[in-house]
Design a protein around this motif. Sequence first.
Motif, short mmCIF file in Angstrom:
data_model
loop_
_atom_site.label_atom_id
_atom_site.label_comp_id
_atom_site.label_asym_id
_atom_site.label_seq_id
_atom_site.Cartn_x
_atom_site.Cartn_y
_atom_site.Cartn_z
N ASP A 67 0.85 -1.19 0.00
CA ASP A 67 0.00 0.00 0.00
C ASP A 67 0.89 1.24 0.00
O ASP A 67 1.26 1.75 1.04
N ARG A 68 1.23 1.69 -1.20
CA ARG A 68 2.20 2.78 -1.34
C ARG A 68 1.79 4.04 -0.59
O ARG A 68 2.59 4.70 0.04
N MET A 69 0.49 4.35 -0.68
CA MET A 69 -0.02 5.58 -0.08
C MET A 69 0.27 5.60 1.42
O MET A 69 0.86 6.55 1.95
N THR A 70 -0.16 4.55 2.09
CA THR A 70 0.02 4.47 3.53
C THR A 70 1.50 4.50 3.88
O THR A 70 1.93 5.16 4.83
#
Lengths: 378, 309
Positions: free
Chosen positions: A24-27
């Motif tokens: 989960d790149r965003m997190t």
Amino acid sequence: MDIWASLQRIYAIMAKELVQMRRDRMTFAMMLGLPIIQLILFGFAINTDPKSLPTAVYAEDNSAVVRRVLSAFEQSGYYQLLHKAKSPEQGSEWLAKGEVSFVIHIPQGFTRKLVRDEQPQLLIEADASDPAAASNAIGQAKEIVNQALRTELLGPLAYLQTPAAQIEVVIHKRYNPEGITQYNIVPGLLGVILTMTCVMITSMAMTRESERGNLENLLAMPTRPHEMMLGKICPYILVGLVQTLVILGAAKFLFAVPFFGSFGLLLCGVMVFILANLCLGFTFSTVARSQMQAMQMTFFFFLPSILLSGFMFPFRGMPQWAQSIGEVLPLTHFLRMVRGVMLKGNGLLALQQEFVALLLFIVVVGTVAILRYRRTLD
Amino acid sequence: MSELAIDVRGLVKRFNDKAVVRGVDLQMPKGQVWGFLGPNGSGKTTTIRMICGLLEPSEGEGRCLGFDIRKQARQIRDATGYMTQKFSFWEDLTIRENLAFVARLYNLPKRGQLVDQTLAKLGLTERQNQLSGALSGGWKQRLALAAVTMHKPDLLLLDEPTAGVDPQARREFWDEIHQLSNQGMTVLVSTHYMDEAERCDKIVYLAHGNILTQGRVADVIQRAGLITFQGKGEQVRRLAEQLKGTPGVEHVAFFGAALHISGRDRAKLQSAIQALPKDDTHWQEIQASLEDTFISLMQDAGKDTREHG
Ligand SMILES: Nc1ncnc2c1ncn2[C@@H]1O[C@H](COP(=O)(O)OP(=O)(O)OP(=O)(O)O)[C@@H](O)[C@H]1O
Ligand SMILES: [Mg+2]
């Protein structure tokens, strides 16, 4: 055997969580980016003009003049005379624990010297680890004393009313003598950032499963609430520790914040604090119905944490009701710990109250989480 | 332990005071394969969830594999495999990671080997490191079935496992289901496909939260007492309009070029056909299909609920 199976399940959830976090790149970006952005934003001083700071008095002389001077301190609004110290050591101890921000010391023979026009000394020991809190009060000290003398020295003592200061106010700044605000803000930021990220990440723990449609499957498999909780929390202890190292690195190399206490003790405190926040986040996630709600709850918690913990405003300068709320927040206790260890070199003994408070928080919130955990889809 | 895999009585489930399951009794012996049918929203999924302890019944009680569905959900979970209607494995985990996660949660021995075997059987060994979210619908279903059977449960609850699966794969799916049944698993499958219903030992038909009928397919059809006439010819499309609403004709449906009319009363149906303008349409009585039966049951049930308000 049963414990082994249980550990296996906790491990299964942890491993899954770590893999998902990595994907989960965003997190992932948020967890590393957030500390840096906040450091930059908050790294600048936040100035305030706090009043009614707790003050102890150690008076070796007691006369009408002394009483008049002390009451002038009280009336200035900056100082609130709460305690009478029996010895200079007791005053210093209170200062170290953060129970008082100032110790006013009236030495022996104060009145006698004053009457003889010998310029007695009045000592103020100040906790300067939070310079924003102490600076205004310190700045006012001389003026307060002189004002008091002008009104007191009438009648037979009027001859002493010369323009020159008759009392020498000696101020002894402790812990952060140069009064550098970042010394205080940066360790505080450690707590703020950990609060933000730890609560937010775990508040998504269960809501994410239900929003992505995985909850039904997860519940249909044999997991117990505490296994789920541990499995969901443990991976993020690691994340919190990484953030801690980033911030402490910045504190040392960017802001040159001194470090007086034991690093090991600080790490213990950080661990307990991270755990407290992760537990709280998990509790939110068992209550929230959606990720959006979880996010709102996080912010709802974050706001008082920043405002009432002593991060933004000096804790002892806040009204009583605000202090009461503050005492419940983990950040309040953590701030005392981290400032105590880094700036005052406090040991475990001085910090035990804060440890106990945080552990209590973990137990209570963890219990709520287990009780609130939804075992069914209802 | 009892011989019944599922034994529930009077199950009721209300969501916000709206009853979606209204008193379901189900006694299912071990070792059989049962089909669970019913229109959309009839309460199949809700009933299955109550059976495996995922929803608490508003009323009623029962046992699943001998465990109380209200109090022993944990034991039930250990011994059942539940495949959800919507794919509910982790799309951001790879195929292998999903299987390994399940194997760990059930604390299965020789985990690595078991996952390898399962992958090989699925034919997904080469794609094991793909994210499961990247699989097509049919493959997702196959992965889910493999994952929920890995721990060799006693009871399998499959909620529309073949929705969106191509016919070839559907046949393989059912071969697999019968294989699992031969290994001793009890299987309850919900489906909307009539041909799948015919592969079951028994079917249970649910509508509006009530079981309307249950039993072997032939018995269900026979018990409904539906009489069906099939008409073939050039004009059937025009006739259909005329037949709708004629007394005794309960429903009218096309099957390819043929028209089926059905009802309970043979004489009325016959007179309805007689009353049609004479043309080259050839009429003949045929065996009512399961679908005809269900549609007619549904219409009756609809009338009932309307009458009850
Ligand atoms: N959690 C819930 N809250 C409110 N209503 C619900 C909930 N779950 C199901 N329902 C309602 O209950 C009814 C029965 O739903 P259910 O999913 O059991 O039907 P189903 O027979 O499985 O349908 P389908 O064939 O479409 O899968 C539906 O009207 C649905 O909207
Ligand atoms: Mg359904």
